[in-house]
Design a protein around this motif. Structure first.
Motif, PDB file in Angstrom:
ATOM      1  N   GLU A  62     -19.365  28.481 -30.311  1.00 25.42           N
ATOM      2  CA  GLU A  62     -18.253  28.911 -30.862  1.00 25.42           C
ATOM      3  C   GLU A  62     -18.818  30.881 -31.653  1.00 25.42           C
ATOM      4  O   GLU A  62     -18.243  31.168 -31.394  1.00 25.42           O
ATOM      5  N   ARG A  63     -20.133  30.081 -32.292  1.00 28.32           N
ATOM      6  CA  ARG A  63     -21.080  32.046 -32.906  1.00 28.32           C
ATOM      7  C   ARG A  63     -21.403  32.917 -31.401  1.00 28.32           C
ATOM      8  O   ARG A  63     -20.727  33.608 -32.089  1.00 28.32           O
ATOM      9  N   LEU A  64     -21.849  32.154 -31.004  1.00 24.28           N
ATOM     10  CA  LEU A  64     -21.992  32.385 -29.361  1.00 24.28           C
ATOM     11  C   LEU A  64     -20.804  33.970 -28.969  1.00 24.28           C
ATOM     12  O   LEU A  64     -20.996  34.424 -28.658  1.00 24.28           O
ATOM     13  N   GLU A  65     -19.820  33.143 -28.479  1.00 25.48           N
ATOM     14  CA  GLU A  65     -18.686  33.532 -28.673  1.00 25.48           C
ATOM     15  C   GLU A  65     -17.930  34.422 -28.720  1.00 25.48           C
ATOM     16  O   GLU A  65     -17.490  35.695 -28.248  1.00 25.48           O
ATOM     17  N   GLN A  66     -17.971  34.793 -30.549  1.00 27.14           N
ATOM     18  CA  GLN A  66     -17.800  35.610 -31.135  1.00 27.14           C
ATOM     19  C   GLN A  66     -18.449  36.351 -31.105  1.00 27.14           C
ATOM     20  O   GLN A  66     -17.574  37.571 -31.760  1.00 27.14           O
ATOM     21  N   THR A  67     -19.811  36.357 -31.334  1.00 33.36           N
ATOM     22  CA  THR A  67     -20.899  37.429 -31.489  1.00 33.36           C
ATOM     23  C   THR A  67     -20.574  37.967 -30.061  1.00 33.36           C
ATOM     24  O   THR A  67     -21.198  39.856 -30.127  1.00 33.36           O
ATOM     25  N   THR A  68     -20.919  37.696 -29.051  1.00 36.99           N
ATOM     26  CA  THR A  68     -20.626  38.293 -27.579  1.00 36.99           C
ATOM     27  C   THR A  68     -19.408  38.614 -26.399  1.00 36.99           C
ATOM     28  O   THR A  68     -19.530  39.509 -25.511  1.00 36.99           O
ATOM     29  N   GLY A  69     -18.770  37.881 -27.169  1.00 39.31           N
ATOM     30  CA  GLY A  69     -17.610  37.927 -26.359  1.00 39.31           C
ATOM     31  C   GLY A  69     -17.307  36.938 -24.841  1.00 39.31           C
ATOM     32  O   GLY A  69     -16.579  37.068 -24.515  1.00 39.31           O
TER      33      GLY A  69
END
Length: 153
Positions: A62-69
């Motif tokens: 989830e954090r990866l998605e929020q950080t990188t798009g």
């Protein structure tokens, strides 16, 4: 001169870095990208084993998605399914470097796109990228037949 990009099909941050690499490649067309596959998953490992070792994995993605798009929703569903014994795919970096090396020889000049196809297949599409039918699907993008790819392996 070229840009050397060391990455790994199973590296989530490498997957998150795809837009940056695309932009670098687009903004500097005279600087070809040479891709070297890493060895992040040194020993064969199932997704459920990775989840056992790292129980916070869903939150990480989830954090990866929020950080990188870069979308990870389908991969998070895959992680959840693998904990129940479904779609518990194998990951092994050295084995993944074989089809990538074959593609690099058969369709030179597309190393970055080839690596991205595998990373996106795994993290965005939640596909079994170690399956030869997935390799065939990727190879077809460059007009490479299943027979030709299997011969090159």
């Amino acid at each position: 001169m070229h840009l050397l990009y060391i990455t790994d099909v199973f590296c989530p941050w490498c997957y998150g870095f795809i837009p940056v690499m695309r932009r670098l490649s687009r903004d500097h067309p005279s600087l070809p990208v040479r891709v070297l596959g890493g060895n992040l998953v040194e020993s064969p490992q199932r997704i459920s084993e990775m989840l056992e070792e790292h129980p916070a994995l869903p939150a990480f993605f989830e954090r990866l998605e929020q950080t990188t798009g870069q979308t990870t929703a389908r991969f998070r569903e895959l992680v959840k399914a693998s904990s129940g014994g479904e779609q518990n795919w194998l990951m092994h970096s050295a084995a993944m470097n074989l089809p990538l090396a074959a593609l690099r020889r058969l369709a030179p000049g597309h190393e970055l796109e080839q690596m991205e196809a595998f990373e996106e297949g795994f993290y965005s599409e939640a596909r079994d990228v170690m399956a030869p039918d997935f390799w065939d699907r990727v190879a077809a993008r460059w007009g490479i037949s299943q027979t030709r790819l299997q011969t090159a392996l």
